[in-house]
Design an enzyme around this catalytic site. Structure first.
Site, PDB file in Angstrom:
ATOM      1  N   LYS A 121       4.354  24.141  -8.540  1.00 57.91           N
ATOM      2  CA  LYS A 121       5.038  23.899  -7.269  1.00 57.91           C
ATOM      3  C   LYS A 121       4.950  22.422  -6.875  1.00 57.91           C
ATOM      4  O   LYS A 121       5.943  21.805  -6.486  1.00 57.91           O
ATOM      5  CB  LYS A 121       4.424  24.760  -6.159  1.00 57.91           C
ATOM      6  CG  LYS A 121       5.124  24.584  -4.816  1.00 57.91           C
ATOM      7  CD  LYS A 121       4.150  24.672  -3.669  1.00 57.91           C
ATOM      8  CE  LYS A 121       4.718  23.970  -2.462  1.00 57.91           C
ATOM      9  NZ  LYS A 121       3.745  23.804  -1.392  1.00 57.91           N
ATOM     10  N   ASP A 139       7.368  28.217  -2.332  1.00 58.91           N
ATOM     11  CA  ASP A 139       6.079  28.431  -1.680  1.00 58.91           C
ATOM     12  C   ASP A 139       6.049  29.846  -1.106  1.00 58.91           C
ATOM     13  O   ASP A 139       6.959  30.649  -1.343  1.00 58.91           O
ATOM     14  CB  ASP A 139       5.829  27.372  -0.595  1.00 58.91           C
ATOM     15  CG  ASP A 139       6.716  27.570   0.637  1.00 58.91           C
ATOM     16  OD1 ASP A 139       7.668  28.379   0.580  1.00 58.91           O
ATOM     17  OD2 ASP A 139       6.460  26.909   1.656  1.00 58.91           O
TER      18      ASP A 139
END
Length: 206
Positions: A121, A139
């Site tokens: 991420k 997320d």
């Protein structure tokens, strides 16, 4: 409403709400962005933005960060959760940037994810917001809302990212992932009851 129609609705409504998408984490270059994103794990962007001005004042480059001792870094980020681990990662990240990349943040996922504290991420955020490459960082907000909107059946953020990339055109990825995060925070917080989540209501309420 088909999945494609739901995806189009999401895109249209979020574009109305958030025509501009400022990056939530304060930074000045790809390095400070990467540090800020690494610090944001399990804490809020607001808290990170409170801490990073003092950190970047003394360690805004890999060279300066590498010169600090772990305990000095920890002192600067002590208000953030997991500060012990994050201080260790930031020091080693800076050292490896100097050893492997002449102090320059690399522009490939493989090289980014080889750095301490940089998961997929974080690498995706750096690639998209730091360098402008198409990416769709997922997320918990995005994973939760994509599931809620029945745009993914993904069991984890990796599967949700794949589904998002299939559903939405590549040219909107960098903006749309931020729009979904903004929407999640404002209209559908994880601990709320979702009363303000009008997109879900538009999709599923008859």
């Amino acid at each position: 409403m088909t999945k494609k129609q739901r995806a189009e609705l999401v895109q249209q409504e979020l574009e109305k709400l958030y025509p501009t998408t400022p990056i939530p984490l304060d930074h000045t270059d790809p390095y400070t962005l990467m540090v800020a994103v690494a610090l944001s794990a399990q804490t809020t962007d607001k808290k990170v933005n409170q801490v990073t001005p003092d950190l970047f004042a003394v360690a805004g480059t890999p060279q300066r960060m590498a010169r600090l001792e772990e305990h000095e870094i920890k002192e600067l980020i002590k208000e953030i959760g997991l500060s012990n681990t994050k201080a260790k990662n930031l020091k080693r990240m800076a050292e490896l940037l100097l050893e492997r990349h002449n102090g320059i943040v690399p522009q490939t996922y493989e090289e980014l994810e080889a750095l301490p504290g940089v998961g997929h991420k974080t690498a995706s955020v750096v690639m998209s917001q730091g360098f402008g490459f198409p990416a769709f960082p997922v997320d918990t907000h995005i994973h939760r809302l994509m599931t809620q909107w029945k745009l993914t059946s993904g069991k984890n953020v990796v599967e949700t990212e794949k589904d998002a990339k299939k559903l939405f055109p590549e040219e909107v990825w960098n903006k749309l992932h931020l729009q979904i995060i903004f929407y999640g925070r404002e209209y559908s917080p994880a601990r709320g009851k979702g009363e303000k989540d009008f997109i879900t209501k538009m999709m599923f309420e008859k």
